[in-house]
Design an enzyme around this catalytic site. Structure first.
Site, PDB file in Angstrom:
ATOM      1  CE  LYS A  60      -8.354  -2.250  -5.870  1.00 34.35           C
ATOM      2  NZ  LYS A  60      -7.885  -0.910  -5.963  1.00 34.35           N
ATOM      3  CG  ASP A  96      -9.538   2.518  -7.465  1.00 37.83           C
ATOM      4  OD1 ASP A  96     -10.371   2.993  -6.614  1.00 37.83           O
ATOM      5  OD2 ASP A  96      -8.873   1.221  -7.407  1.00 37.83           O
ATOM      6  N   GLY A 122       0.294  -1.156  -9.613  1.00 35.71           N
ATOM      7  CA  GLY A 122      -0.533  -2.040  -9.247  1.00 35.71           C
ATOM      8  C   GLY A 122      -2.062  -1.579  -9.560  1.00 35.71           C
TER       9      GLY A 122
HETATM   10  P1  NAP Z   1      -1.510  -3.198  -5.306  1.00 36.04           P
HETATM   11  O1  NAP Z   1      -1.984  -3.805  -6.615  1.00 36.04           O
HETATM   12  O2  NAP Z   1      -0.943  -4.339  -4.103  1.00 36.04           O
HETATM   13  O3  NAP Z   1       0.026  -2.513  -5.606  1.00 36.04           O
HETATM   14  C1  NAP Z   1       0.828  -1.874  -4.587  1.00 36.04           C
HETATM   15  C2  NAP Z   1       1.742  -0.969  -5.321  1.00 36.04           C
HETATM   16  O4  NAP Z   1       2.802  -0.314  -4.255  1.00 36.04           O
HETATM   17  C3  NAP Z   1       2.868  -1.987  -6.310  1.00 36.04           C
HETATM   18  O5  NAP Z   1       3.079  -0.846  -7.552  1.00 36.04           O
HETATM   19  C4  NAP Z   1       3.975  -1.906  -5.386  1.00 36.04           C
HETATM   20  O6  NAP Z   1       5.302  -2.212  -6.110  1.00 36.04           O
HETATM   21  C5  NAP Z   1       3.969  -0.975  -4.782  1.00 36.04           C
HETATM   22  N1  NAP Z   1       4.856  -0.753  -3.396  1.00 36.04           N
HETATM   23  C6  NAP Z   1       4.479  -1.440  -2.134  1.00 36.04           C
HETATM   24  N2  NAP Z   1       5.176  -1.524  -1.084  1.00 36.04           N
HETATM   25  C7  NAP Z   1       6.310  -0.743  -1.722  1.00 36.04           C
HETATM   26  C8  NAP Z   1       7.898  -0.053  -1.175  1.00 36.04           C
HETATM   27  N3  NAP Z   1       7.981  -0.529  -0.033  1.00 36.04           N
HETATM   28  N4  NAP Z   1       8.263   0.410  -2.248  1.00 36.04           N
HETATM   29  C9  NAP Z   1       8.030   0.980  -3.279  1.00 36.04           C
HETATM   30  N5  NAP Z   1       6.876   0.571  -3.904  1.00 36.04           N
HETATM   31  C10 NAP Z   1       6.319  -0.296  -3.230  1.00 36.04           C
HETATM   32  O7  NAP Z   1      -2.332  -2.168  -4.380  1.00 36.04           O
HETATM   33  P2  NAP Z   1      -3.333  -1.032  -5.177  1.00 36.04           P
HETATM   34  O8  NAP Z   1      -4.576  -1.552  -5.347  1.00 36.04           O
HETATM   35  O9  NAP Z   1      -2.605  -0.199  -6.285  1.00 36.04           O
HETATM   36  O10 NAP Z   1      -2.981  -0.063  -3.832  1.00 36.04           O
HETATM   37  C11 NAP Z   1      -1.908   0.918  -3.802  1.00 36.04           C
HETATM   38  C12 NAP Z   1      -2.436   1.931  -2.517  1.00 36.04           C
HETATM   39  O11 NAP Z   1      -3.416   2.825  -3.020  1.00 36.04           O
HETATM   40  C13 NAP Z   1      -2.947   1.308  -1.213  1.00 36.04           C
HETATM   41  O12 NAP Z   1      -2.286   1.879  -0.078  1.00 36.04           O
HETATM   42  C14 NAP Z   1      -4.453   1.549  -1.446  1.00 36.04           C
HETATM   43  O13 NAP Z   1      -4.945   1.547  -0.072  1.00 36.04           O
HETATM   44  C15 NAP Z   1      -4.432   2.671  -1.930  1.00 36.04           C
HETATM   45  N6  NAP Z   1      -5.783   2.747  -2.794  1.00 36.04           N
HETATM   46  C16 NAP Z   1      -6.554   4.020  -2.464  1.00 36.04           C
HETATM   47  C17 NAP Z   1      -7.582   4.194  -3.045  1.00 36.04           C
HETATM   48  C18 NAP Z   1      -8.475   5.451  -2.843  1.00 36.04           C
HETATM   49  O14 NAP Z   1      -9.588   5.502  -3.077  1.00 36.04           O
HETATM   50  N7  NAP Z   1      -7.776   6.446  -2.137  1.00 36.04           N
HETATM   51  C19 NAP Z   1      -8.173   3.525  -3.884  1.00 36.04           C
HETATM   52  C20 NAP Z   1      -7.381   2.184  -4.285  1.00 36.04           C
HETATM   53  C21 NAP Z   1      -6.150   2.097  -3.721  1.00 36.04           C
HETATM   54  P3  NAP Z   1       5.585  -3.523  -6.673  1.00 36.04           P
HETATM   55  O15 NAP Z   1       5.006  -4.010  -7.776  1.00 36.04           O
HETATM   56  O16 NAP Z   1       7.381  -3.624  -6.833  1.00 36.04           O
HETATM   57  O17 NAP Z   1       5.307  -4.562  -5.423  1.00 36.04           O
END
Ligand code: NAP
Length: 277
Positions: A60, A96, A122
């Site tokens: 992304k 998003d 993220g």
């Molecule tokens: P990303 O950029 O990889 O960010 C992941 C985030 O989760 C970061 O803030 C990370 O913290 C945190 N995280 C991961 N494991 C963790 C843990 N064990 N404890 C605390 N924090 C944790 O991913 P993203 O694109 O933002 O997506 C995040 C989630 O949203 C995913 O599950 C994705 O499938 C979902 N999503 C859903 C939609 C929808 O339409 N519903 C759209 C986009 C994304 P750190 O910075 O500390 O690593």
């Protein structure tokens, strides 16, 4: 759609259902692209005449330098989830944030003047933070596991919205901040593959709105389940997924997508074939 890994995505089934229902000659294909092969993959899609594509973890942010143009929806959060190929130009957007807002307002809540806590820093957190600030929330609290990433998002938001009230808090403050906020948003991947809760149960009550960006094929996340049980207003990751997809498809095709067909895939009325999820 490009990502790595990509197998869990519901987007192919959702988009293809809408194309089939409206008789449009498009197909949406999940493609697992390794980070080091991103530029080649993008050039390949242009050469093959793709109309556009979605971008998910881990591309992304890495895709930004490969694009010719960025909409504000992607420029402010610094993350792209949708690319439109216009002849030989690539335009990046982020649906998003708008998908989140659509799902939020559908659930009947307000944002103007509200205190909001976002857990995560993220791509999803960045897009949603910008979207809720645009709606005039009175306070945005940001908390993330990794302090450096949280600070980078905080600085970006303060630059883009100098008048807004954005506060950065350490992870240790999560429970207190969750008690104080009216709207709790889990924008981490917590709850995707495990049963850990992003917020403590005591912080979720009938006076609050709980939003979870995480979705699971074929069931609620533990956080959403708990929020329903506590009587909170709930905004689920599936509703956000639906509306971000609707907006992306609208941009690619220039037509109003068949929301019923897309929704049916996510909410169970149409069977999703093996290999499509
Ligand atoms: P990303 O950029 O990889 O960010 C992941 C985030 O989760 C970061 O803030 C990370 O913290 C945190 N995280 C991961 N494991 C963790 C843990 N064990 N404890 C605390 N924090 C944790 O991913 P993203 O694109 O933002 O997506 C995040 C989630 O949203 C995913 O599950 C994705 O499938 C979902 N999503 C859903 C939609 C929808 O339409 N519903 C759209 C986009 C994304 P750190 O910075 O500390 O690593």
């Amino acid at each position: 759609m490009i990502g790595h890994p990509i197998a869990h995505s519901l987007s192919p089934a959702m988009h293809n259902a809408a194309f089939a229902a409206s008789g449009q000659d498009y197909v949406y294909v999940p493609m697992d692209v390794l980070p080091e092969r991103l530029p080649e993959a993008v050039r390949g899609m242009m050469a093959l005449g793709f109309r556009g594509f979605n971008v998910t973890i881990p591309h992304k942010e890495d895709i930004l330098p490969l694009l010719d143009e960025l909409d504000d929806s992607a420029r402010i959060p610094g993350a792209v989830n949708t690319v439109v190929i216009e002849e030989d130009r690539l335009r990046g957007l982020n649906t998003d944030g708008s998908g989140f807002l659509e799902a939020y307002y559908e659930a009947g809540g307000e944002l103007r003047g509200r205190r909001v806590l976002i857990l995560g820093a993220g791509g999803a957190a960045a897009a949603i933070s910008a979207a809720v600030l645009e709606q005039g929330v009175c306070e945005l609290l940001l908390i993330n596991r990794s302090a450096g990433r949280a600070r980078r998002l905080y600085e970006k938001l303060v630059r883009a919205y100098p008048e807004a009230n954005v506060t950065l808090r350490p992870l240790a403050d999560r429970a207190d901040a969750a008690k104080r906020a009216e709207i709790l948003i889990n924008a981490t991947s917590l709850g995707m593959e495990d049963d850990s809760l992003a917020f403590p149960a005591e912080a979720i009550s009938a006076e609050k709105t709980l939003c979870d960006v995480v979705y699971r094929a074929g069931g609620e996340t533990p956080l959403v389940k708990l929020a329903w049980e506590q009587g909170a207003r709930v905004v689920s990751g599936e509703r956000m997924l639906l509306y971000q997809g609707v907006e992306s498809q609208r941009v690619w095709t220039g037509r109003e997508p068949d929301i019923r067909a897309m929704s049916s895939v996510l909410f169970g009325e149409i069977e999703v074939g093996e290999g499509q999820v």
